[in-house]
Write a protein that holds these residues in place. Sequence first.
Motif, PDB file in Angstrom:
ATOM      1  N   ILE A 123      64.141 -14.772  21.807  1.00 19.39           N
ATOM      2  CA  ILE A 123      65.302 -14.706  20.924  1.00 19.39           C
ATOM      3  C   ILE A 123      66.111 -13.454  21.272  1.00 19.39           C
ATOM      4  O   ILE A 123      65.616 -12.334  21.184  1.00 19.39           O
ATOM      5  CB  ILE A 123      64.871 -14.684  19.443  1.00 19.39           C
ATOM      6  CG1 ILE A 123      64.204 -16.010  19.063  1.00 19.39           C
ATOM      7  CG2 ILE A 123      66.062 -14.408  18.535  1.00 19.39           C
ATOM      8  CD1 ILE A 123      63.737 -16.083  17.615  1.00 19.39           C
ATOM      9  N   GLY A 124      67.333 -13.633  21.697  1.00 14.49           N
ATOM     10  CA  GLY A 124      68.201 -12.519  22.077  1.00 14.49           C
ATOM     11  C   GLY A 124      67.933 -11.950  23.455  1.00 14.49           C
ATOM     12  O   GLY A 124      68.548 -10.944  23.838  1.00 14.49           O
ATOM     13  N   LYS A 125      67.046 -12.563  24.228  1.00 18.01           N
ATOM     14  CA  LYS A 125      66.650 -11.997  25.528  1.00 18.01           C
ATOM     15  C   LYS A 125      67.802 -11.984  26.529  1.00 18.01           C
ATOM     16  O   LYS A 125      67.951 -11.033  27.299  1.00 18.01           O
ATOM     17  CB  LYS A 125      65.462 -12.770  26.104  1.00 18.01           C
ATOM     18  CG  LYS A 125      64.909 -12.180  27.406  1.00 18.01           C
ATOM     19  CD  LYS A 125      63.693 -12.933  27.890  1.00 18.01           C
ATOM     20  CE  LYS A 125      63.078 -12.270  29.131  1.00 18.01           C
ATOM     21  NZ  LYS A 125      64.005 -12.208  30.254  1.00 18.01           N
ATOM     22  N   LYS A 126      68.612 -13.024  26.566  1.00 21.34           N
ATOM     23  CA  LYS A 126      69.725 -13.072  27.515  1.00 21.34           C
ATOM     24  C   LYS A 126      70.669 -11.894  27.315  1.00 21.34           C
ATOM     25  O   LYS A 126      71.112 -11.257  28.289  1.00 21.34           O
ATOM     26  CB  LYS A 126      70.478 -14.397  27.372  1.00 21.34           C
ATOM     27  CG  LYS A 126      69.847 -15.563  28.106  1.00 21.34           C
ATOM     28  CD  LYS A 126      70.056 -15.449  29.604  1.00 21.34           C
ATOM     29  CE  LYS A 126      69.628 -16.693  30.332  1.00 21.34           C
ATOM     30  NZ  LYS A 126      69.819 -16.574  31.797  1.00 21.34           N
ATOM     31  N   ALA A 127      71.001 -11.596  26.073  1.00 21.25           N
ATOM     32  CA  ALA A 127      71.892 -10.467  25.797  1.00 21.25           C
ATOM     33  C   ALA A 127      71.223  -9.150  26.158  1.00 21.25           C
ATOM     34  O   ALA A 127      71.853  -8.249  26.731  1.00 21.25           O
ATOM     35  CB  ALA A 127      72.318 -10.476  24.326  1.00 21.25           C
ATOM     36  N   ARG A 128      69.925  -9.002  25.838  1.00 22.78           N
ATOM     37  CA  ARG A 128      69.215  -7.761  26.179  1.00 22.78           C
ATOM     38  C   ARG A 128      69.161  -7.553  27.681  1.00 22.78           C
ATOM     39  O   ARG A 128      69.366  -6.428  28.177  1.00 22.78           O
ATOM     40  CB  ARG A 128      67.789  -7.786  25.602  1.00 22.78           C
ATOM     41  CG  ARG A 128      67.713  -7.676  24.104  1.00 22.78           C
ATOM     42  CD  ARG A 128      66.290  -7.345  23.650  1.00 22.78           C
ATOM     43  NE  ARG A 128      65.325  -8.351  24.072  1.00 22.78           N
ATOM     44  CZ  ARG A 128      65.004  -9.433  23.385  1.00 22.78           C
ATOM     45  NH1 ARG A 128      65.595  -9.666  22.220  1.00 22.78           N
ATOM     46  NH2 ARG A 128      64.091 -10.282  23.824  1.00 22.78           N
ATOM     47  N   ASP A 129      68.896  -8.613  28.441  1.00 21.25           N
ATOM     48  CA  ASP A 129      68.855  -8.481  29.900  1.00 21.25           C
ATOM     49  C   ASP A 129      70.214  -8.069  30.450  1.00 21.25           C
ATOM     50  O   ASP A 129      70.305  -7.231  31.361  1.00 21.25           O
ATOM     51  CB  ASP A 129      68.417  -9.799  30.536  1.00 21.25           C
ATOM     52  CG  ASP A 129      66.923 -10.056  30.365  1.00 21.25           C
ATOM     53  OD1 ASP A 129      66.202  -9.132  29.935  1.00 21.25           O
ATOM     54  OD2 ASP A 129      66.481 -11.179  30.661  1.00 21.25           O
ATOM     55  N   SER A 160      68.157 -18.060  16.371  1.00 22.36           N
ATOM     56  CA  SER A 160      68.873 -18.175  17.640  1.00 22.36           C
ATOM     57  C   SER A 160      69.627 -19.490  17.704  1.00 22.36           C
ATOM     58  O   SER A 160      69.108 -20.540  17.283  1.00 22.36           O
ATOM     59  CB  SER A 160      67.893 -18.073  18.813  1.00 22.36           C
ATOM     60  OG  SER A 160      68.543 -18.269  20.051  1.00 22.36           O
ATOM     61  N   PHE A 161      70.845 -19.412  18.243  1.00 20.75           N
ATOM     62  CA  PHE A 161      71.653 -20.615  18.491  1.00 20.75           C
ATOM     63  C   PHE A 161      72.099 -20.593  19.943  1.00 20.75           C
ATOM     64  O   PHE A 161      72.597 -19.570  20.434  1.00 20.75           O
ATOM     65  CB  PHE A 161      72.874 -20.661  17.574  1.00 20.75           C
ATOM     66  CG  PHE A 161      73.845 -21.756  17.930  1.00 20.75           C
ATOM     67  CD1 PHE A 161      73.593 -23.080  17.565  1.00 20.75           C
ATOM     68  CD2 PHE A 161      74.991 -21.478  18.658  1.00 20.75           C
ATOM     69  CE1 PHE A 161      74.475 -24.092  17.913  1.00 20.75           C
ATOM     70  CE2 PHE A 161      75.874 -22.484  19.010  1.00 20.75           C
ATOM     71  CZ  PHE A 161      75.616 -23.803  18.642  1.00 20.75           C
ATOM     72  N   ASP A 195      76.878 -22.600  27.346  1.00 17.56           N
ATOM     73  CA  ASP A 195      77.419 -21.334  27.854  1.00 17.56           C
ATOM     74  C   ASP A 195      77.406 -20.204  26.836  1.00 17.56           C
ATOM     75  O   ASP A 195      77.992 -19.143  27.068  1.00 17.56           O
ATOM     76  CB  ASP A 195      78.842 -21.539  28.374  1.00 17.56           C
ATOM     77  CG  ASP A 195      79.792 -22.042  27.284  1.00 17.56           C
ATOM     78  OD1 ASP A 195      79.333 -22.248  26.143  1.00 17.56           O
ATOM     79  OD2 ASP A 195      80.978 -22.250  27.583  1.00 17.56           O
ATOM     80  N   LEU A 196      76.736 -20.383  25.707  1.00 19.36           N
ATOM     81  CA  LEU A 196      76.751 -19.361  24.660  1.00 19.36           C
ATOM     82  C   LEU A 196      75.389 -19.277  23.990  1.00 19.36           C
ATOM     83  O   LEU A 196      74.762 -20.300  23.703  1.00 19.36           O
ATOM     84  CB  LEU A 196      77.829 -19.696  23.626  1.00 19.36           C
ATOM     85  CG  LEU A 196      78.029 -18.740  22.452  1.00 19.36           C
ATOM     86  CD1 LEU A 196      79.487 -18.749  22.016  1.00 19.36           C
ATOM     87  CD2 LEU A 196      77.143 -19.131  21.262  1.00 19.36           C
ATOM     88  N   ILE A 197      74.941 -18.045  23.756  1.00 18.13           N
ATOM     89  CA  ILE A 197      73.699 -17.803  23.018  1.00 18.13           C
ATOM     90  C   ILE A 197      73.970 -16.700  21.997  1.00 18.13           C
ATOM     91  O   ILE A 197      74.425 -15.614  22.351  1.00 18.13           O
ATOM     92  CB  ILE A 197      72.563 -17.375  23.956  1.00 18.13           C
ATOM     93  CG1 ILE A 197      72.288 -18.445  25.007  1.00 18.13           C
ATOM     94  CG2 ILE A 197      71.293 -17.102  23.147  1.00 18.13           C
ATOM     95  CD1 ILE A 197      71.249 -18.037  26.036  1.00 18.13           C
TER      96      ILE A 197
END
Length: 276
Positions: A11-17, A163-164, A168-170
Amino acid sequence: MGKGPGLYTEIGKKARDLLYKDYQTDQKFTLTTTSPTGVAITSAGTKKGELFLADVNTQLKNKNVTTDIKVDTNSNLFTTITVDEPAPGLKAIFSFRVPDQRSGKIELQYLHEYAGISSSIGLTANPVVNFSGVLGTNVLALGTDISFDTKTGNFTKCNAGLSFSNADLIASLALNEKGDSVNASYYHIVNPLTNTAVGAEVTHSFSTNVNTITVGTQHALDPLTTVKARVNNVGKATALIQHEWRPKSLFTISGEVDTKSIDKSPKVGLALALKP
């Protein structure tokens, strides 16, 4: 997107990376070699100011069992044994550190089309028990992450997240620190052909009434070269460029400046990862 909601850590991993991965202000060198029998040895060294840290990791794979053994400069021996798919969707992990006799831990992970569960327990007389679970789909997922100390009888961690995701959007929202802080993150793919993406993270602490805001972006100059940049509300601006000069061998240079103290020298980090 893959099937199922995944584990809570996703949850939120893409933004953190996007905002934090590969940024550093140290000098790091990593060399990985693989023998014909499949044994992989990775040597890493990191220079942090006047301090130099190093470790050697050996990885052995035998069918569905992976064993990782790592030794560092402090004479610590870390061992992790991972068993993939002893049953459908299940993964078992056993880890310990020598000389710490209280470091043994067993973890089980289970992935299902509509659930992701991870549970671990320390191998001590009064262990800490960790549990995280996510329910939903690869579009919408709701989860929790808790830790309970059986010695004190207290919950040491209690988090919840939502998480949603679409093509192309998270977007994610998490309540952390036993409800003391809330974190919202956003990741958006602008152009998949050039791996262009933007992301943002906002954290609010209720006890201190402090907000932390970080925004960033990434873009592939060519199939082998990526640039990233980020800035936060305290004035720290960071950028990096990463080049894959041969398959799985990466050279990264990053820099950070404090825009509120221009007189300070910028911090520069270098990382070289070689995999012949």
